[in-house]
Design a protein around this motif. Structure first.
Motif, short mmCIF file in Angstrom:
data_model
loop_
_atom_site.label_atom_id
_atom_site.label_comp_id
_atom_site.label_asym_id
_atom_site.label_seq_id
_atom_site.Cartn_x
_atom_site.Cartn_y
_atom_site.Cartn_z
N GLY A 193 9.74 14.98 -64.57
CA GLY A 193 8.80 14.51 -63.55
C GLY A 193 9.04 13.06 -63.19
O GLY A 193 8.58 12.56 -62.16
N ASN A 194 9.83 12.40 -64.04
CA ASN A 194 10.07 10.96 -63.85
C ASN A 194 11.54 10.60 -64.06
O ASN A 194 12.13 9.86 -63.28
N THR A 195 12.12 11.20 -65.15
CA THR A 195 13.51 10.87 -65.50
C THR A 195 14.28 12.15 -65.81
O THR A 195 13.69 13.22 -66.01
N VAL A 196 15.61 11.99 -65.85
CA VAL A 196 16.47 13.11 -66.24
C VAL A 196 16.65 13.07 -67.76
O VAL A 196 16.95 12.01 -68.32
N GLN A 197 16.43 14.20 -68.43
CA GLN A 197 16.56 14.24 -69.89
C GLN A 197 17.47 15.40 -70.29
O GLN A 197 17.71 16.32 -69.50
N VAL A 198 17.96 15.36 -71.55
CA VAL A 198 18.78 16.47 -72.08
C VAL A 198 17.93 17.25 -73.08
O VAL A 198 17.26 16.65 -73.92
N ASP A 199 17.93 18.57 -72.93
CA ASP A 199 17.23 19.41 -73.92
C ASP A 199 18.21 19.68 -75.07
O ASP A 199 19.02 20.60 -75.02
N TYR A 200 18.12 18.85 -76.09
CA TYR A 200 19.08 18.94 -77.20
C TYR A 200 18.90 20.20 -78.05
O TYR A 200 19.72 20.50 -78.89
N ARG A 201 17.82 20.93 -77.83
CA ARG A 201 17.65 22.18 -78.59
C ARG A 201 18.73 23.20 -78.20
O ARG A 201 19.10 24.07 -78.98
N TYR A 202 19.19 23.09 -76.94
CA TYR A 202 20.16 24.08 -76.45
C TYR A 202 21.48 23.49 -75.96
O TYR A 202 22.45 24.23 -75.79
N CYS A 203 21.53 22.19 -75.70
CA CYS A 203 22.77 21.56 -75.23
C CYS A 203 23.85 21.72 -76.29
O CYS A 203 23.66 21.40 -77.45
N LYS A 204 25.04 22.25 -75.88
CA LYS A 204 26.12 22.49 -76.84
C LYS A 204 27.19 21.43 -76.76
O LYS A 204 28.23 21.52 -77.40
N GLY A 205 26.93 20.40 -75.94
CA GLY A 205 27.82 19.24 -75.92
C GLY A 205 29.13 19.48 -75.21
O GLY A 205 30.15 18.90 -75.60
N CYS A 206 29.14 20.30 -74.15
CA CYS A 206 30.41 20.61 -73.49
C CYS A 206 30.96 19.41 -72.73
O CYS A 206 32.15 19.32 -72.50
N GLY A 207 30.04 18.50 -72.29
CA GLY A 207 30.50 17.27 -71.64
C GLY A 207 30.69 17.38 -70.14
O GLY A 207 31.13 16.42 -69.49
N ILE A 208 30.36 18.53 -69.55
CA ILE A 208 30.52 18.69 -68.09
C ILE A 208 29.63 17.69 -67.35
O ILE A 208 30.04 17.09 -66.36
N CYS A 209 28.41 17.46 -67.85
CA CYS A 209 27.49 16.54 -67.18
C CYS A 209 28.10 15.13 -67.12
O CYS A 209 28.04 14.47 -66.08
#
Lengths: 405, 93
Positions: B62-78
């Motif tokens: 709602g304010n900032t972009v965040q990473v959901d580390y519960r599911y992020c597998k660290g592929c690095g595309i972002c």
């Protein structure tokens, strides 16, 4: 009631009496008579089961997975290449803890293509976490199939069971088979009662049923963090099956009057034996005849230990049976290319290593692709074994019996 | 892998490999070796990372972009796609 049945017919007769719900099968020689007979029983109304014709053995055992997961009592049968085609699914059956019963009519694996007996097919599956019981004759095959349902479905076990009989030598050879009354068998095997497990704080039947209070998923992804624990549970079930195999064997002996040693190994003339043969299946009959012949000539020094239950392996029973024996000949009816010996040889040697029983042990590979094992060949093995003990030099290499040089 | 030792043992879990917890409780983010870290001072909130994330692990709070580390597998595309280089991949401890 005494009936003239061949080994395959004896298996089918036992299945007919065992309140089976679902049969899925694909014909393959020398097992075909089993599933042909069962399809007849279903078609003429003698057996009220669902009979599915599969397009391959892979499909047959896969149908069985679904039916067994849904809670049905299931049966199938195969041989050789059919078993090899099932290989992938065999591990899935045992890991899903489905108490499937399957008869294996032992036949040499291709290639070269061959339809006669050896144990290469079922030995290739010895680590698939299926209980494996090898039968000497049609009577034992009949008795063992009935026991197999009780063993596999026991809630301490929940593992699939393979019942082996030798192709043609037993599967197509007619003998007198003493069958029990339908009611007696039905009371013994009853109907399958699925186990219960606790998930989300609720006890539910371990079945694939969307109407379960907690519906279960069978066969989801299981990675490094849980797979090992599930495999450890399978080993625990194998260990616990020992007591169940013994109890079911003894209980069956009470209703039938027939027993096979202690359910794991059967001994013959071991009280006076200084030398012992160890083998599986129908060869034991020929060994017993040789022993009788030797005794009639005044030699009572040869005995037999027939391994009936190969999985779980009777590593505690074997050293006890071999106490006081000087030399052991282990007969393997399957190849072991590049190994020190056949699978039975290696298991027997491992079982004795930590015990106080250390006879000379020679390994002999015989009978591949249905080559006969004659009394003369067995006698030559006996002579070879006596010579080994006298010379004090164990062979420690694979001996082949009955192959042309 | 050390956190695996805290998971239940073979005597505690149901047999047959049936799931005993909900899929939503199984956080696949622990497969990750590198984690994306967003420098909020550089982020322009263009959400290019949100478009390209293959695992739906970029979230807008709602304010900032965040990473959901519960599911992020660290592929690095972002990190690769970020037009202002606001995302760096940092090795997990």
């Amino acid at each position: 009631m005494m009936l003239a049945l061949n080994g395959d017919e004896a298996v089918a007769y036992a299945v007919k009496q065992s309140n089976v719900d679902v049969i899925a099968a694909f014909p393959i020689t020398p097992q075909t008579i089993i599933v042909e007979k069962l399809s007849e029983y279903v078609a003429n109304g003698e057996l009220k089961a669902y009979y599915a014709c599969a397009e391959s053995e892979h499909s047959a055992i896969s149908m069985i997975v679904g039916a067994s997961a849904a809670g049905a009592r299931t049966f199938t049968a195969t041989s050789a290449n059919g078993l090899a085609l099932m290989h992938e699914i065999l591990y899935i059956v045992s890991s899903l803890r489905l108490p499937v019963v399957m008869a294996i009519v032992n036949r040499a694996l291709s290639g070269p293509i061959n339809i006669h007996t050896d144990h290469g097919d079922s030995m290739a599956e010895r680590d698939a976490c299926w209980i494996q019981i090898y039968c000497e004759d049609a009577q034992e095959a009949y008795d063992t199939v009935i026991q197999a349902f009780r063993i596999g479905e026991n809630h301490k076990v929940l593992l699939p069971v393979m019942v082996m009989l030798d192709g043609f030598l037993i599967s197509h050879t007619t003998q007198n088979v003493d069958v029990l009354e339908d009611e007696k068998v039905s009371n013994f095997v009853k109907h399958r009662i699925p186990a219960e497990i606790e998930v989300f704080g609720k006890k539910v039947p371990l079945t694939l049923n969307p109407e379960n209070e907690v519906p279960l998923t069978f066969g989801p992804l299981d990675l490094w963090d849980y797979y090992f624990e599930h495999k450890r549970q399978q080993e625990d079930a194998m260990e616990k099956s020992r007591e169940v195999i013994r109890k079911v064997h003894d209980e069956y002996a009470k209703i039938s009057g027939r027993s096979y040693g202690n359910g794991f190994i059967e001994t013959y003339n071991m009280d006076s034996a200084e030398y012992a043969f160890i083998c599986l299946s129908s060869t034991a009959g020929t060994v017993k005849s040789l022993i009788d012949k030797l005794i009639s000539k005044g030699d009572d020094k040869l005995g037999l230990v027939r391994i009936r239950t190969f999985r779980p392996f009777p590593y505690e029973e074997l050293p006890k049976a071999l106490e006081g024996v000087k030399g052991v000949a282990v007969l393997d009816r399957s190849g072991a290319f590049g190994a020190m010996g056949g699978p039975v040889y290696n298991e027997v040697r491992s079982a004795l290593y930590d015990s106080d029983v250390h006879p000379f042990i020679n390994g002999y590979i015989y009978g591949l692709g249905g080559r006969d094992m004659t009394m003369e060949m067995l006698k030559s093995i006996y002579d070879d074994l006596v010579e080994t003990v006298k010379s004090g030099k164990p062979k420690r290499k694979i001996e082949f019996v009955g192959v042309r040089e | 892998m050390s956190e695996d030792l805290a998971k239940p043992g073979w005597k505690q879990i149901p047999i047959a490999g049936v799931p005993f917890k909900k899929a939503t409780e199984y956080h696949t983010g622990d497969w990750r070796t590198f984690k994306p870290v967003i420098d909020q001072s550089k982020c322009t909130k263009c959400l290019t990372c949100w478009i390209f994330c293959p695992d739906d692990s970029i979230v807008w709070d709602g304010n900032t972009v965040q990473v959901d580390y519960r599911y992020c597998k660290g592929c690095g595309i972002c990190a690769e796609m970020c037009p202002v280089k606001a995302i760096t991949m940092v090795k997990e401890e």
